[in-house]
Design a protein around this motif. Structure first.
Motif, mmCIF file in Angstrom:
data_model
loop_
_atom_site.group_PDB
_atom_site.id
_atom_site.type_symbol
_atom_site.label_atom_id
_atom_site.label_comp_id
_atom_site.label_asym_id
_atom_site.label_seq_id
_atom_site.Cartn_x
_atom_site.Cartn_y
_atom_site.Cartn_z
ATOM 1 N N VAL A 1 0.812 -1.217 0.000
ATOM 2 C CA VAL A 1 0.000 0.000 0.000
ATOM 3 C C VAL A 1 0.846 1.268 0.000
ATOM 4 O O VAL A 1 0.322 2.366 0.172
ATOM 5 N N GLY A 2 2.163 1.129 -0.200
ATOM 6 C CA GLY A 2 3.012 2.310 -0.210
ATOM 7 C C GLY A 2 3.611 2.599 1.156
ATOM 8 O O GLY A 2 3.567 1.780 2.060
ATOM 9 N N GLY A 3 4.162 3.798 1.307
ATOM 10 C CA GLY A 3 4.844 4.152 2.539
ATOM 11 C C GLY A 3 3.898 4.320 3.708
ATOM 12 O O GLY A 3 2.710 4.560 3.554
ATOM 13 N N GLY A 4 4.455 4.215 4.907
ATOM 14 C CA GLY A 4 3.676 4.372 6.127
ATOM 15 C C GLY A 4 4.378 3.703 7.289
ATOM 16 O O GLY A 4 5.541 3.310 7.191
ATOM 17 N N SER A 5 3.668 3.557 8.392
ATOM 18 C CA SER A 5 4.217 2.895 9.578
ATOM 19 C C SER A 5 3.084 2.177 10.289
ATOM 20 O O SER A 5 2.375 2.769 11.102
ATOM 21 N N GLY A 6 2.897 0.903 9.980
ATOM 22 C CA GLY A 6 1.825 0.142 10.587
ATOM 23 C C GLY A 6 2.018 -0.008 12.088
ATOM 24 O O GLY A 6 3.123 -0.278 12.557
ATOM 25 N N THR A 7 0.937 0.168 12.847
ATOM 26 C CA THR A 7 1.005 0.025 14.307
ATOM 27 C C THR A 7 -0.058 -0.984 14.767
ATOM 28 O O THR A 7 -0.087 -2.093 14.284
ATOM 29 N N GLY A 8 -0.930 -0.594 15.712
ATOM 30 C CA GLY A 8 -1.859 -1.539 16.295
ATOM 31 C C GLY A 8 -2.907 -2.050 15.321
ATOM 32 O O GLY A 8 -3.185 -1.438 14.289
ATOM 33 N N SER A 9 -3.515 -3.185 15.659
ATOM 34 C CA SER A 9 -4.527 -3.761 14.785
ATOM 35 C C SER A 9 -5.571 -4.504 15.602
ATOM 36 O O SER A 9 -5.355 -4.851 16.760
#
Length: 881
Positions: free
Chosen positions: A299-307
């Protein structure tokens, strides 16, 4: 129309410049069209079906890194004022928040426990599981990360005493000390199977130890699981970069969103985590994508955290039964619409809630969801930043969750049929504290009821399996004969290793030929866990699809394109490796099962593998088979070094593969001699040159190859690179921030750079100058050096309350973009970034919208060296007029 939205740096500066000019907020009378605050400490965008309200602010929960919500609604927030790069202990705690009258506001709070770097929180009954960094009392340095459990038997909201460790050393202390907790071990979540699943970042770990004394080492990231008593620790999946959490659905499907900010082209990937699967980061997922389970999307750049997997029937159906993934870098909570696709899924991502640097999300059994926001707290935490919001559907009505300890066994069992996944899990865990025979009887009644939905039956099945233990195997075998439950029963039968010797193999062998590919994959995984060699011939017959194709040399393969067809064969290979099926794989060479056998042999560094491959080569005249044998032998020429925890591949790893830190082993000389001999007699020299490059054998006769040696970050010589032009743009943000801690810089050089980089076009340094955008003359008294650096590197990181950039459309086809400097019932005064002032009649305003991006461009300092950027920061830090 220019779309603008100011960063933390811009908006805070404007606040100082603006404060002397605007009327006090108390005197401003908002009219209906303007009644939404520009930057409310709240979400800035969400579906109209929901209500979101501020629940707690930085005075209670500064720098919230994670949260966990009890079924009854108590919210446990992990306060982390060390952050991802800080290293000073004594700045973390768990805060318990209570909303006793359900008005969406905190009525009481307690300091539950003191912990540093809390990264995962899981409330279960009167216990609180916490994953956090440990520090030495003597040296003040990080010693690792532990999964621990606190008790609160009296329910007063304060831990009864010190925690008890369940797993110790489940992150790399070397890099916790040098970098901080940015790529360490993160979120924890319990599945209805009763396991605690742990999201391991790509620091990996060496010699983690559980309560049984079992030790485990993992190079890189993945998912590890453990029983709630701290036993049974095992790797669930491997080959992930830096996941922060997992989302688990009621059928035990698992999803994760990777965390990346390294700028090396490795973007956020959303993946379906399938037990025993290999996802390839960083050595396989670029050039060896035929061997991995690919992600469902990049999905491109970012910083995945909680889910969180949202499983609550009080929510609108449109938003129920979906994995929700927080992205800190994008300040967004996403929904991924997942659609079954054979043994896996396809997906469609959509925006759900906009929240300033969201860190985590969780829900209670009544349907109240809570979201935590970092809100610009920087890389080392901030006592004045961060908040938690409550989110509920507008159609929602509060129903208190019962005190489970006071419920009868029958009422607890009925809760296994609840429409809330949180309620089912809580009821299960309470049932497991009751007499096992009674619990097993009631749980089996739920599991065997064909009229109940799958989620309820699976909850009953796993409750039964945990309560009955070995005595429950016969009933689980019986359940595996029912088509609707076969997949889940096979998973439950192979779930607990101490019981596997008593589990019959027949249901799994039958499952291999089941019409359902999901049953087939459950059977394959189970056979790999059972450890029975009689399963090997059947596993070798699993078909390898046409999609098993290695990327062309030098090209990047499809590491984020769903490929459900490859999954059965992939899992069969993992099972064959687990069974050490060397002899059978060698015997299968040249048969219809040859492709799968050779695939599995790539991972079997055993002299018998090598000798068998050489012998098969000499026996065959099939050119295609000979080439496949050469591929396998060249792959076995080296192997991955045993991981001792002393090194890490950094934020920009060598992704060539197939190994990161390759070493020779006992069969390497024999392989070399064989390959050189064949090369000598071959007319296709290029084949050997390509194999030499692809597998990095470094056999001189085959041609030279440029080998990138594994980087060991502590040995980086900062002095040699600090003046290299473009260093900021080449490095990860985390690495730049770490470097700025070590380099002071020259304020005079920084002053010149302020002009050269174009900062003066938007900012003034003196009040005697024309006011343009936010005033820079007092930045050093408002923000520390780290905050200034982050705001320049990540312009869209956060918005300060009340000072967002606003777009106004007005009558007469007019539009205005800028900052609201004054507002009354009759007018609104704005100033744009050039200093132009506009007065707009309130009655003329047609719409008002906050913007999503900053007018400060990203990459503004990418061309600078570390020394130059440090000088700019020093100059700005000195501005305290």
């Amino acid at each position: 129309m220019l779309k603008v939205h100011l960063s933390l740096l811009v908006v805070l500066l404007l606040g100082v410049w603006n404060s002397a000019e605007q009327n006090s907020a108390e005197k401003a009378v908002r009219q209906a069209v303007l009644n939404r605050a520009d930057s409310l400490r709240n979400a800035s965008n969400w579906p109209a079906d929901f209500s979101i309200t501020n629940f707690a602010s930085a005075d209670l929960v500064p720098s919230p890194a994670c949260l966990g919500v009890a079924p009854s609604g108590e919210v446990f927030v992990g306060v982390d004022m060390i952050g991802s790069l800080g290293k000073k202990p004594g700045n973390g705690r768990i805060i318990r928040l209570v909303d006793s009258n359900n008005d969406g506001k905190v009525d009481a709070h307690t300091n539950f426990a003191v912990v540093d770097n809390p990264r995962g929180i899981l409330p279960v009954g009167d216990q609180l599981f916490v994953l956090h960094t440990m520090f030495s009392k003597e040296t003040g340095l990080a010693t690792g990360m532990d999964l621990v459990v606190f008790d609160d038997k009296d329910g007063d909201g304060v831990a009864d005493g010190p925690s008890r460790p369940l797993i110790e050393h489940i992150s790399n202390p070397t890099f916790l000390k040098s970098r901080g907790t940015d790529h360490a071990t993160n979120g924890i979540r319990m599945g209805i199977d009763g396991w605690i699943y742990i999201a391991v970042g790509d620091f990996g770990f060496h010699d983690a130890v559980d309560r049984s004394g079992k030790k485990l080492t993992m190079l890189g990231g993945g998912v590890v699981r453990v029983r709630p008593d701290g036993t049974g620790m095992e790797v669930y999946t491997h080959g992930l970069r830096n996941i922060y959490d997992v989302a688990i659905d009621p059928l035990m499907n698992m999803f994760a969103r990777g965390n990346t900010n390294d700028g090396g082209g490795w973007n956020i990937r959303f993946s379906n985590q399938i037990q025993s699967g290999e996802y390839g980061y960083p050595v396989l997922f670029k050039h060896f994508t035929d061997e991995i389970i690919p992600a469902l999307v990049d999905v491109g750049g970012g910083s995945g955290t909680g889910s969180l997997f949202l499983d609550d029937d009080t929510w609108p159906a449109k938003y129920n039964q979906v994995p929700m993934m927080a992205d800190w870098g994008r300040s967004q909570l996403y929904i991924h619409r997942v659609t079954p696709d054979g043994p896996s899924f396809t997906q469609k991502e959509e925006e759900f809630v906009k929240l300033a640097q969201i860190t985590d999300v969780d829900i209670d059994a009544s349907g109240r969801a809570y979201l935590s926001a970092w809100d610009g707290a920087g890389y080392s935490g901030n006592p004045n930043k961060g908040f938690v919001v409550r989110m509920v559907p507008k159609s929602w009505t509060y129903k208190p969750f019962p005190n489970l300890k006071k419920l009868s066994g029958k009422k607890l069992a009925n809760l296994l049929n609840s429409g809330s996944g949180v309620a089912r899990l809580a009821a299960q865990q309470e049932m497991l504290t009751r007499p096992a025979k009674e619990t097993a009887k009631m749980a089996w009644k739920i599991a065997a009821d064909t009229k109940l939905p799958a989620a309820s039956r699976i909850a009953g099945m796993y409750t039964y399996a945990q309560a009955a233990g070995a005595d429950g195997i016969a009933n689980l075998v019986k359940l595996s004969t029912e088509p609707a439950m076969r997949e889940y029963a096979l998973r439950a039968l192979s779930d607990r290793k101490p019981l596997l010797a008593q589990v019959p193999i027949e249901p799994f062998m039958q499952g291999l030929s089941d019409p359902s590919v999901r049953v087939q994959t459950a059977a394959i995984i189970g056979l790999g866990r059972l450890g029975r060699s009689e399963a090997i011939p059947a596993l070798l017959q699993v078909k390898v699809p046409a999609s098993f194709v290695a990327p062309a040399f030098g090209t990047e393969g499809p590491h984020a394109t769903p490929n459900s067809a490859i999954i059965p064969a992939h899992l069969a290979v993992r099972a064959l490796v687990a069974l050490n099926a060397v002899d059978a794989c060698v015997q299968a060479i040249g048969t219809p099962n040859s492709t799968l056998a050779l695939w599995a042999l790539r991972y079997m560094h055993d002299p018998k593998s090598v000798n068998g491959l050489m012998a098969a080569y000499k026996k065959t005249d099939d050119t295609a088979l000979k080439n496949q044998l050469l591929v396998t032998l060249s792959r076995l020429y080296k192997k991955e070094a045993d991981y001792d925890g002393s090194w890490w591949w950094s934020t920009r790893p060598d992704t060539h593969g197939p190994y990161y830190k390759a070493i020779a082993w006992e069969s390497s000389p024999g392989i070399r001699d064989f390959l050189v001999g064949e090369w000598t007699n071959s007319s296709d020299k290029k084949l050997f040159t390509d194999l030499n490059s692809r597998h990095r054998m470094e056999i001189a006769e085959f041609g030279k190859d440029s080998v990138m040696v594994a980087k060991e970050e502590p040995k980086v010589d900062l002095e040699k690179i600090r003046n290299k032009k473009g260093q900021v743009g080449e490095a990860s943000i985390e690495d730049v921030m770490l470097a700025m801690d070590k380099i002071k810089g020259d304020a005079q050089i920084g002053k010149a750079l302020f002009a050269q980089q174009g900062c003066i076009a938007c900012h003034s340094l003196s009040r005697s100058e024309t006011m343009k955008g936010p005033f820079m003359g007092q930045i050093g008294s408002i923000m520390n050096r780290e905050q200034i650096a982050e705001s320049i590197l990540k312009p869209n990181a956060s918005i300060s309350q009340g000072f967002s950039t606003v777009m106004i459309t007005a009558k007469g086809n007019k539009s205005y973009t800028g900052f609201v400097t004054e507002e009354t019932a009759s007018k609104l005064v704005m100033r744009d970034v050039t200093g132009q002032v506009y007065t707009v009649k309130a009655s003329d305003i047609l719409s008002r919208k906050e913007m999503d991006t900053s007018m400060m461009p990203t990459g503004l300092v990418n061309a600078l060296s570390y020394e130059e950027f440090a000088s700019l920061l020093t100059f700005l830090s000195n501005q305290k007029k």
